[in-house]
Enzyme design. Structure first.
Site, PDB file in Angstrom:
ATOM      1  N   GLY A  19     -13.791 -20.516  -0.702  1.00 31.37           N
ATOM      2  CA  GLY A  19     -13.332 -19.883   0.530  1.00 31.37           C
ATOM      3  C   GLY A  19     -14.462 -19.143   1.203  1.00 31.37           C
ATOM      4  O   GLY A  19     -15.440 -18.732   0.555  1.00 31.37           O
ATOM      5  N   ALA A  20     -14.330 -18.983   2.540  1.00 26.01           N
ATOM      6  CA  ALA A  20     -15.385 -18.320   3.320  1.00 26.01           C
ATOM      7  C   ALA A  20     -14.770 -17.459   4.417  1.00 26.01           C
ATOM      8  O   ALA A  20     -15.379 -17.249   5.459  1.00 26.01           O
ATOM      9  CB  ALA A  20     -16.320 -19.374   3.916  1.00 26.01           C
ATOM     10  N   GLY A  21     -13.580 -16.942   4.165  1.00 23.46           N
ATOM     11  CA  GLY A  21     -12.905 -16.087   5.150  1.00 23.46           C
ATOM     12  C   GLY A  21     -13.244 -14.627   4.916  1.00 23.46           C
ATOM     13  O   GLY A  21     -14.283 -14.278   4.346  1.00 23.46           O
ATOM     14  N   ASN A  55     -11.748  -1.994   6.172  1.00 25.05           N
ATOM     15  CA  ASN A  55     -10.360  -1.891   5.691  1.00 25.05           C
ATOM     16  C   ASN A  55      -9.935  -0.442   5.488  1.00 25.05           C
ATOM     17  O   ASN A  55      -8.789  -0.180   5.138  1.00 25.05           O
ATOM     18  CB  ASN A  55     -10.167  -2.683   4.388  1.00 25.05           C
ATOM     19  CG  ASN A  55     -10.788  -1.995   3.196  1.00 25.05           C
ATOM     20  OD1 ASN A  55     -11.776  -1.281   3.334  1.00 25.05           O
ATOM     21  ND2 ASN A  55     -10.216  -2.195   2.021  1.00 25.05           N
ATOM     22  N   SER A  82       0.811  -1.223   0.000  1.00 26.54           N
ATOM     23  CA  SER A  82       0.000   0.000   0.000  1.00 26.54           C
ATOM     24  C   SER A  82       0.845   1.273   0.000  1.00 26.54           C
ATOM     25  O   SER A  82       0.406   2.302  -0.497  1.00 26.54           O
ATOM     26  CB  SER A  82      -0.952  -0.006   1.197  1.00 26.54           C
ATOM     27  OG  SER A  82      -1.943  -0.994   0.995  1.00 26.54           O
ATOM     28  N   ASP A 127     -12.971  -3.438  -0.029  1.00 18.71           N
ATOM     29  CA  ASP A 127     -12.447  -4.640  -0.698  1.00 18.71           C
ATOM     30  C   ASP A 127     -13.428  -5.146  -1.764  1.00 18.71           C
ATOM     31  O   ASP A 127     -13.015  -5.543  -2.862  1.00 18.71           O
ATOM     32  CB  ASP A 127     -12.176  -5.753   0.321  1.00 18.71           C
ATOM     33  CG  ASP A 127     -10.863  -5.549   1.071  1.00 18.71           C
ATOM     34  OD1 ASP A 127      -9.941  -4.921   0.518  1.00 18.71           O
ATOM     35  OD2 ASP A 127     -10.764  -6.029   2.215  1.00 18.71           O
ATOM     36  N   ALA A 136     -11.830 -12.231   2.996  1.00 15.86           N
ATOM     37  CA  ALA A 136     -11.894 -11.771   1.606  1.00 15.86           C
ATOM     38  C   ALA A 136     -13.193 -12.252   0.963  1.00 15.86           C
ATOM     39  O   ALA A 136     -13.841 -11.528   0.203  1.00 15.86           O
ATOM     40  CB  ALA A 136     -10.688 -12.275   0.820  1.00 15.86           C
ATOM     41  N   TYR A 141      -2.487 -12.475  -5.338  1.00 16.82           N
ATOM     42  CA  TYR A 141      -1.758 -11.789  -6.421  1.00 16.82           C
ATOM     43  C   TYR A 141      -0.240 -11.986  -6.337  1.00 16.82           C
ATOM     44  O   TYR A 141       0.500 -11.352  -7.074  1.00 16.82           O
ATOM     45  CB  TYR A 141      -2.101 -10.287  -6.452  1.00 16.82           C
ATOM     46  CG  TYR A 141      -1.920  -9.572  -5.136  1.00 16.82           C
ATOM     47  CD1 TYR A 141      -0.685  -9.087  -4.764  1.00 16.82           C
ATOM     48  CD2 TYR A 141      -2.982  -9.429  -4.259  1.00 16.82           C
ATOM     49  CE1 TYR A 141      -0.506  -8.450  -3.547  1.00 16.82           C
ATOM     50  CE2 TYR A 141      -2.824  -8.796  -3.040  1.00 16.82           C
ATOM     51  CZ  TYR A 141      -1.576  -8.316  -2.697  1.00 16.82           C
ATOM     52  OH  TYR A 141      -1.407  -7.697  -1.490  1.00 16.82           O
ATOM     53  N   THR A 161      -5.069  -3.694   7.706  1.00 13.59           N
ATOM     54  CA  THR A 161      -4.807  -4.993   7.106  1.00 13.59           C
ATOM     55  C   THR A 161      -4.695  -6.024   8.224  1.00 13.59           C
ATOM     56  O   THR A 161      -4.964  -5.723   9.397  1.00 13.59           O
ATOM     57  CB  THR A 161      -3.574  -4.945   6.181  1.00 13.59           C
ATOM     58  OG1 THR A 161      -3.458  -6.198   5.507  1.00 13.59           O
ATOM     59  CG2 THR A 161      -2.284  -4.643   6.925  1.00 13.59           C
ATOM     60  N   LYS A 190      -8.888  -6.083  10.598  1.00 13.69           N
ATOM     61  CA  LYS A 190     -10.101  -5.623   9.896  1.00 13.69           C
ATOM     62  C   LYS A 190     -11.394  -5.890  10.670  1.00 13.69           C
ATOM     63  O   LYS A 190     -12.302  -5.072  10.641  1.00 13.69           O
ATOM     64  CB  LYS A 190     -10.203  -6.282   8.513  1.00 13.69           C
ATOM     65  CG  LYS A 190      -9.152  -5.804   7.516  1.00 13.69           C
ATOM     66  CD  LYS A 190      -9.405  -6.436   6.153  1.00 13.69           C
ATOM     67  CE  LYS A 190      -8.301  -6.127   5.175  1.00 13.69           C
ATOM     68  NZ  LYS A 190      -8.566  -6.664   3.836  1.00 13.69           N
TER      69      LYS A 190
HETATM   70  P1  NDP Z   1      -8.938 -15.937   5.953  1.00 12.60           P
HETATM   71  O1  NDP Z   1      -7.918 -16.565   6.867  1.00 12.60           O
HETATM   72  O2  NDP Z   1     -10.026 -15.125   6.517  1.00 12.60           O
HETATM   73  O3  NDP Z   1      -9.615 -17.115   5.064  1.00 12.60           O
HETATM   74  C1  NDP Z   1      -8.827 -18.102   4.470  1.00 12.60           C
HETATM   75  C2  NDP Z   1      -9.705 -19.013   3.612  1.00 12.60           C
HETATM   76  O4  NDP Z   1      -8.833 -19.946   2.941  1.00 12.60           O
HETATM   77  C3  NDP Z   1     -10.697 -19.834   4.422  1.00 12.60           C
HETATM   78  O5  NDP Z   1     -11.882 -20.009   3.646  1.00 12.60           O
HETATM   79  C4  NDP Z   1      -9.958 -21.166   4.604  1.00 12.60           C
HETATM   80  O6  NDP Z   1     -10.828 -22.254   4.787  1.00 12.60           O
HETATM   81  C5  NDP Z   1      -9.266 -21.282   3.265  1.00 12.60           C
HETATM   82  N1  NDP Z   1      -8.080 -22.159   3.337  1.00 12.60           N
HETATM   83  C6  NDP Z   1      -6.905 -21.894   3.943  1.00 12.60           C
HETATM   84  N2  NDP Z   1      -6.062 -22.945   3.798  1.00 12.60           N
HETATM   85  C7  NDP Z   1      -6.738 -23.882   3.086  1.00 12.60           C
HETATM   86  C8  NDP Z   1      -6.402 -25.188   2.623  1.00 12.60           C
HETATM   87  N3  NDP Z   1      -5.202 -25.742   2.868  1.00 12.60           N
HETATM   88  N4  NDP Z   1      -7.335 -25.860   1.894  1.00 12.60           N
HETATM   89  C9  NDP Z   1      -8.548 -25.310   1.634  1.00 12.60           C
HETATM   90  N5  NDP Z   1      -8.921 -24.069   2.057  1.00 12.60           N
HETATM   91  C10 NDP Z   1      -8.018 -23.375   2.770  1.00 12.60           C
HETATM   92  O7  NDP Z   1      -8.061 -15.103   4.905  1.00 12.60           O
HETATM   93  P2  NDP Z   1      -8.557 -13.853   4.010  1.00 12.60           P
HETATM   94  O8  NDP Z   1      -9.906 -14.153   3.486  1.00 12.60           O
HETATM   95  O9  NDP Z   1      -8.330 -12.605   4.764  1.00 12.60           O
HETATM   96  O10 NDP Z   1      -7.464 -13.880   2.828  1.00 12.60           O
HETATM   97  C11 NDP Z   1      -7.458 -14.908   1.857  1.00 12.60           C
HETATM   98  C12 NDP Z   1      -6.499 -14.499   0.728  1.00 12.60           C
HETATM   99  O11 NDP Z   1      -6.994 -13.332   0.096  1.00 12.60           O
HETATM  100  C13 NDP Z   1      -5.084 -14.155   1.212  1.00 12.60           C
HETATM  101  O12 NDP Z   1      -4.172 -14.749   0.323  1.00 12.60           O
HETATM  102  C14 NDP Z   1      -5.035 -12.644   1.118  1.00 12.60           C
HETATM  103  O13 NDP Z   1      -3.734 -12.169   0.854  1.00 12.60           O
HETATM  104  C15 NDP Z   1      -5.949 -12.399  -0.085  1.00 12.60           C
HETATM  105  N6  NDP Z   1      -6.538 -11.058  -0.132  1.00 12.60           N
HETATM  106  C16 NDP Z   1      -6.385 -10.317  -1.279  1.00 12.60           C
HETATM  107  C17 NDP Z   1      -6.945  -9.064  -1.383  1.00 12.60           C
HETATM  108  C18 NDP Z   1      -6.739  -8.276  -2.639  1.00 12.60           C
HETATM  109  O14 NDP Z   1      -6.926  -7.056  -2.592  1.00 12.60           O
HETATM  110  N7  NDP Z   1      -6.396  -8.902  -3.760  1.00 12.60           N
HETATM  111  C19 NDP Z   1      -7.729  -8.474  -0.282  1.00 12.60           C
HETATM  112  C20 NDP Z   1      -7.876  -9.354   0.866  1.00 12.60           C
HETATM  113  C21 NDP Z   1      -7.283 -10.587   0.924  1.00 12.60           C
HETATM  114  P3  NDP Z   1     -11.318 -22.688   6.267  1.00 12.60           P
HETATM  115  O15 NDP Z   1     -12.530 -21.865   6.571  1.00 12.60           O
HETATM  116  O16 NDP Z   1     -11.609 -24.140   6.136  1.00 12.60           O
HETATM  117  O17 NDP Z   1     -10.173 -22.409   7.206  1.00 12.60           O
END
Ligand code: NDP
Length: 281
Positions: A134-136, A92, A22, A108, A138, A225, A67, A71
Site C-alpha cells: 500500500g502507498a496511501g 492526525n 477514539s 500514526d 497510512a 484492525y 480522521t 488529515k
Molecule cells: P488510503 O485510501 O490512503 O490508501 C488505501 C491503499 O489501499 C492504497 O495503497 C490503495 O492502492 C490500496 N487499495 C485499496 N483497495 C485496493 C485493492 N482492491 N487492491 C489493492 N490495493 C488496494 O487509505 P489509508 O492509508 O488512510 O488507510 C488504509 C487502511 O489503514 C484503512 O483500513 C484504515 O482504516 C487503516 N488505518 C489504520 C490505522 C491504525 O491506527 N491501525 C491508522 C490509519 C489507517 P491504490 O494506490 O492503488 O489505490
C-alpha cells in the site's frame, strides 16, 4: 462522568466520525486518571474543516485528533507543523498552543512503531528489509517511521505502481517501488511485512498474497484492525510467523495527544484493548 466548568475539552474531527473508537480510547484514560475533562466527536464536513479548526482556540478547546478525510487537508490550515509531520504530509493530532496557534503532529507512525515494540518482543527495524503493501496515507506514516527507526530497505508494493514510485522518489533513499504482481516475490529476505491497504477490512476483499517465500522469523503486521485477526495475520500465524494486529497502532497513536491535552501520560494495557474492542463489535 460529571465534568466541571473548568473541564479540559478535546475530541476528534472526522466525516463520518460516529464509527470512531477514539471516544472509547480517550474516555477510558480520562476515567482511569479521574480527569476533569471530555473527549467528544465533532462531525465536520470536508468544506468546513478550516473554520472548525479556527474555532478551536476561540472555544478554549485543547486540541483534536483528525480522521478521514481531514488529515491531509488540515496541513494547509495549521500554524506550526513539525518536520516529521511535514515529511508524512498529514496531521492526525492538533494541539492548541498557549498563544492560540494550531500545532499539527502526526502520531500514526509513532503508534505503529510502539505497537510493534510492544507486540513483537525484541523487534528492531534494523533487522532487515521491510515490505510495505500500500502507498496511501497510512503507508506514508509507516514508511517514514520505519525509515527513522533504521530500516535498511523498504519495498513498497502498491496496486498503482506510480503512487509507490512517487513515494520512493519523495521519501528515499532506501525505498524501492515494487509492482503489485511482484509482492510475493519481494518477501524473500524480508524481516517485516506490513499491510497498509484497506484489503482485509470487513466489507473489503481479502488481501491475497502467497507467503511461501517469507522467512519464518519475519514479523507480520496489519494496520487493519476490524477484524482483529485479518486473513493475512491468520495465514502468517498458521506458518509460525510472529504477528501484531492493527489495534495497537490505534491505541498508541492516541498517547501523545492525550498527554498534550490532559497532562497525563497514558498506558496501553490489556484492559484498555478489551474496552476499546468492545466498541468495535
Ligand atoms: P488510503 O485510501 O490512503 O490508501 C488505501 C491503499 O489501499 C492504497 O495503497 C490503495 O492502492 C490500496 N487499495 C485499496 N483497495 C485496493 C485493492 N482492491 N487492491 C489493492 N490495493 C488496494 O487509505 P489509508 O492509508 O488512510 O488507510 C488504509 C487502511 O489503514 C484503512 O483500513 C484504515 O482504516 C487503516 N488505518 C489504520 C490505522 C491504525 O491506527 N491501525 C491508522 C490509519 C489507517 P491504490 O494506490 O492503488 O489505490
Amino acid at each position: 462522568m460529571t465534568i466541571s466548568g473548568k473541564a479540559r475539552v478535546a475530541g476528534i474531527i472526522g466525516w463520518p466520525v460516529a464509527h470512531s473508537l477514539s471516544m472509547r480510547l480517550h474516555g477510558f484514560w480520562l476515567d482511569a486518571f479521574g480527569i476533569d475533562g471530555v473527549y467528544a466527536p465533532f462531525p465536520v464536513r470536508p468544506g468546513g474543516l478550516e473554520q472548525a479548526l479556527r474555532a478551536l482556540p476561540l472555544l478554549g478547546i485543547a486540541g483534536v485528533n483528525l480522521t478521514v478525510p481531514h488529515k491531509v487537508q488540515a496541513m494547509a490550515a495549521l500554524d506550526r507543523v513539525d518536520e516529521l509531520t511535514r515529511r508524512i504530509g498529514a496531521a492526525n493530532t492538533i494541539v492548541v498552543a498557549g498563544d492560540g496557534a494550531l500545532e499539527g503532529r502526526n502520531t500514526d507512525g509513532y503508534g505503529f512503531i510502539e505497537s510493534l515494540r510492544a507486540g513483537a518482543t525484541g523487534w528492531s527495524a534494523a533487522a532487515g528489509p521491510a515490505v510495505v503493501l500500500g502507498a496511501g496515507g497510512a503507508a506514508r506514516a509507516v514508511i517514514v517511521a520505519l525509515q527513522d527507526a533504521g530500516a535498511p530497505l523498504i519495498r513498497i508494493a502498491n496496486r498503482t505502481l506510480a503512487t509507490a514510485q512517487g513515494l520512493a522518489d519523495e521519501l528515499g533513499p532506501g525505498i524501492e517501488a515494487v509492482a503489485w504482481e511482484a509482492r510475493a516475490a519481494a518477501l524473500g529476505d524480508a524481516a517485516l511485512l506490513v499491510n497498509t491497504t484497506s484489503l482485509g477490512l470487513i466489507g473489503q476483499p481479502p488481501l491475497e498474497i502467497a507467503l511461501d517465500d517469507l522467512p519464518p522469523d519475519a514479523i507480520v503486521t496489519d494496520v487493519v484492525y476490524v477484524p482483529l485477526q485479518t486473513p493475512l495475520l491468520a495465514a502468517a500465524a498458521a506458518r509460525g510467523n510472529v504477528t501484531v494486529d492493527g489495534l495497537g497502532m490505534l491505541l498508541h497513536q492516541g498517547r501523545p495527544g492525550f498527554a498534550a491535552w490532559f497532562g497525563r501520560d497514558p498506558e496501553v494495557t490489556q484492559q484498555l484493548r478489551d474496552h476499546v474492542l468492545a466498541g468495535a463489535a
